[in-house]
Design a protein around this motif. Structure first.
Motif, mmCIF file in Angstrom:
data_model
loop_
_atom_site.group_PDB
_atom_site.id
_atom_site.type_symbol
_atom_site.label_atom_id
_atom_site.label_comp_id
_atom_site.label_asym_id
_atom_site.label_seq_id
_atom_site.Cartn_x
_atom_site.Cartn_y
_atom_site.Cartn_z
ATOM 1 N N GLN A 1 10.803 31.963 81.682
ATOM 2 C CA GLN A 1 12.145 31.984 81.105
ATOM 3 C C GLN A 1 12.148 31.530 79.664
ATOM 4 N N VAL A 2 11.112 30.831 79.245
ATOM 5 C CA VAL A 2 10.990 30.358 77.883
ATOM 6 C C VAL A 2 9.664 30.826 77.317
ATOM 7 N N GLN A 3 9.715 31.381 76.130
ATOM 8 C CA GLN A 3 8.512 31.777 75.420
ATOM 9 C C GLN A 3 8.384 30.961 74.151
ATOM 10 N N LEU A 4 7.173 30.558 73.851
ATOM 11 C CA LEU A 4 6.897 29.740 72.687
ATOM 12 C C LEU A 4 5.877 30.457 71.813
ATOM 13 N N VAL A 5 6.189 30.569 70.544
ATOM 14 C CA VAL A 5 5.317 31.242 69.595
ATOM 15 C C VAL A 5 4.994 30.281 68.469
ATOM 16 N N GLU A 6 3.715 30.013 68.289
ATOM 17 C CA GLU A 6 3.273 29.054 67.300
ATOM 18 C C GLU A 6 2.713 29.748 66.065
ATOM 19 N N SER A 7 2.790 29.039 64.963
ATOM 20 C CA SER A 7 2.190 29.485 63.721
ATOM 21 C C SER A 7 1.984 28.272 62.825
ATOM 22 N N GLY A 8 1.203 28.443 61.782
ATOM 23 C CA GLY A 8 1.065 27.400 60.791
ATOM 24 C C GLY A 8 -0.209 26.583 60.860
ATOM 25 N N GLY A 9 -1.096 26.909 61.793
ATOM 26 C CA GLY A 9 -2.383 26.249 61.796
ATOM 27 C C GLY A 9 -3.244 26.773 60.663
ATOM 28 N N GLY A 26 14.315 32.665 74.793
ATOM 29 C CA GLY A 26 14.619 32.740 76.202
ATOM 30 C C GLY A 26 15.673 31.708 76.576
ATOM 31 N N ARG A 27 15.510 31.121 77.732
ATOM 32 C CA ARG A 27 16.486 30.168 78.237
ATOM 33 C C ARG A 27 16.193 28.772 77.707
ATOM 34 N N THR A 28 16.302 28.655 76.399
ATOM 35 C CA THR A 28 15.960 27.397 75.750
ATOM 36 C C THR A 28 16.929 26.276 76.085
ATOM 37 N N PHE A 29 18.104 26.623 76.563
ATOM 38 C CA PHE A 29 19.083 25.604 76.917
ATOM 39 C C PHE A 29 18.632 24.763 78.095
ATOM 40 N N SER A 30 17.607 25.203 78.791
ATOM 41 C CA SER A 30 17.078 24.439 79.913
ATOM 42 C C SER A 30 16.112 23.344 79.475
ATOM 43 N N ASN A 31 15.685 23.381 78.230
ATOM 44 C CA ASN A 31 14.710 22.422 77.739
ATOM 45 C C ASN A 31 15.369 21.102 77.381
ATOM 46 N N ALA A 98 7.254 23.155 76.237
ATOM 47 C CA ALA A 98 8.651 22.870 76.532
ATOM 48 C C ALA A 98 8.772 22.277 77.925
ATOM 49 N N GLY A 99 9.542 21.225 78.020
ATOM 50 C CA GLY A 99 9.791 20.596 79.299
ATOM 51 C C GLY A 99 11.254 20.672 79.666
#
Length: 126
Positions: A1-9, A26-31, A98-99
């Motif tokens: 329900q939540v996708q995380l995309v990283e950058s900047g390394g 995604g459903r970031t309101f659940s975090n 995300a938790g």
């Protein structure tokens, strides 16, 4: 329900800085919290920092206190990790996570997080 995309390394010399970011969708309101972990070759994944999504409260591993700062932009659903005074021992793949049900007693446990990014490589040369 939540996708995380990283950058900047990236690659930086000792003493330098990097600021990787992690955009959530995604459903970031659940975090209720966004954490950063890192994993070096042959080592276990270790906690780095966490920030509560609503209140912005932060907690850091002892190894990075005073050097790293985690922040978030709620409007952009993005969390950042400002890393200063980088040292070779900071070299690792950095993951955001995300938790949905984090508590103060579990926020440094990888198992407590529900969603993970793909990781971004941070290499610090001496």
């Amino acid at each position: 329900q939540v996708q995380l995309v990283e950058s900047g390394g990236g690659l930086v010399q000792a003493g330098g800085s990097l600021r990787p970011s992690c955009a959530a969708s995604g459903r970031t309101f659940s975090n209720n919290g966004m954490g950063w972990f890192r994993q070096a070759p042959g080592k276990e994944r270790e906690f780095v920092a966490v920030i509560s999504w609503s209140g912005g409260n932060t907690y850091y591993a002892d190894s990075v206190k005073g050097r790293f700062t985690v922040s978030r932009d709620n409007a952009k659903n993005t969390v950042y990790l400002q890393m200063n005074s980088l040292q070779p021992e900071d070299t690792a793949v950095y993951y955001c996570a995300a938790g949905t049900s984090l508590r103060r007693t579990t926020l440094d446990r990888a198992r407590a997080y529900d969603y993970w990014g793909q990781g971004t490589q941070v290499t610090v040369s001496s």
